[in-house]
Design a protein around this motif. Structure first.
Motif, PDB file in Angstrom:
ATOM      1  N   LEU A   8       0.833  -1.211   0.000  1.00 23.78           N
ATOM      2  CA  LEU A   8       0.000   0.000   0.000  1.00 23.78           C
ATOM      3  C   LEU A   8       0.869   1.262   0.000  1.00 23.78           C
ATOM      4  N   GLY A   9       1.742   1.390   1.004  1.00 29.13           N
ATOM      5  CA  GLY A   9       2.492   2.638   1.167  1.00 29.13           C
ATOM      6  C   GLY A   9       3.868   2.662   0.538  1.00 29.13           C
ATOM      7  N   ILE A  11       6.452   1.724   2.042  1.00 26.86           N
ATOM      8  CA  ILE A  11       7.437   2.085   3.069  1.00 26.86           C
ATOM      9  C   ILE A  11       7.685   0.949   4.068  1.00 26.86           C
ATOM     10  N   CYS A  12       6.861  -0.093   4.070  1.00 25.03           N
ATOM     11  CA  CYS A  12       7.100  -1.203   5.011  1.00 25.03           C
ATOM     12  C   CYS A  12       7.361  -2.518   4.283  1.00 25.03           C
ATOM     13  N   ARG A  13       6.318  -3.146   3.766  1.00 26.96           N
ATOM     14  CA  ARG A  13       6.467  -4.499   3.246  1.00 26.96           C
ATOM     15  C   ARG A  13       7.189  -4.577   1.905  1.00 26.96           C
ATOM     16  N   HIS A  43       3.147   8.322   0.561  1.00 25.18           N
ATOM     17  CA  HIS A  43       4.549   8.402   1.033  1.00 25.18           C
ATOM     18  C   HIS A  43       5.563   8.574  -0.091  1.00 25.18           C
ATOM     19  N   ASP A 123      -0.038  -6.164   7.180  1.00 24.92           N
ATOM     20  CA  ASP A 123       0.476  -4.797   7.251  1.00 24.92           C
ATOM     21  C   ASP A 123       0.968  -4.524   8.680  1.00 24.92           C
TER      22      ASP A 123
END
Ligand code: 4NP
Length: 154
Positions: A8-9, A11-13, A43, A123
């Protein structure tokens, strides 16, 4: 092989999946292209989440230099395989094309680890450090399975 990791973003996964796969591809001398993107625009231009940078660093993977970008329709042409982290990402990506060739490039990352189960990388954004660790382990195992499946190693 050109592989795009999508969440989604971004920035994480997906930056983690990008960095982990990139390192394995380099270590094995595979000539694969690896990148990542997010379906959302929240982001764009940002580095990965500090918690994910630290989790990756603890396992010997540097993702601090990656910068978030948004998935776009052109990515269907730029990549051979598009790996989404969850079913919501998949539906967001599939909304952007009606072409069957494009749609067939979209897979859940965990399909390599748990075939046929439609399993998701959760998430971790609102989670704790254990959640980030769990995501690392899942992505580590899934990228091992991906390389095994796609590089036709015995
Ligand atoms: P990601 O995690 O999709 O793994 O990068 C998230 C990052 C940010 C947000 C949601 C999920 N957010 O809502 O800003």
């Amino acid at each position: 092989m050109r592989i795009l990791m999508v969440c989604l973003g971004n920035i994480c996964r997906s930056p983690l999946a990008d960095g982990v796969l990139r390192q394995k591809v380099e270590q094995r001398g595979l000539l694969w292209e690896v990148d990542s993107a997010g379906t959302a625009n929240y982001h764009i231009g940002e580095p990965p989440d500090e918690r994910m940078i630290k989790t990756a660093q603890g396992r010997g993977v540097d993702i601090s230099w990656l910068r978030a970008r948004q998935f776009s329709q052109q990515d269907f042409k730029g990549f051979d395989r598009i790996y989404v982290m969850d079913r919501s990402n998949r539906s967001n990506v599939l909304k952007l094309t009606n072409e069957e060739d494009d749609r067939q490039k979209v897979y859940l990352l965990l399909d390599h680890l748990y075939p046929g189960e439609a399993a998701e990388v959760p998430d971790p954004y609102y989670g704790n450090s254990e959640d980030f660790d769990r995501v690392y382990t899942l992505i580590d195992e899934a990228t091992n399975a991906l390389i095994k499946d796609l590089s036709y190693e015995p």
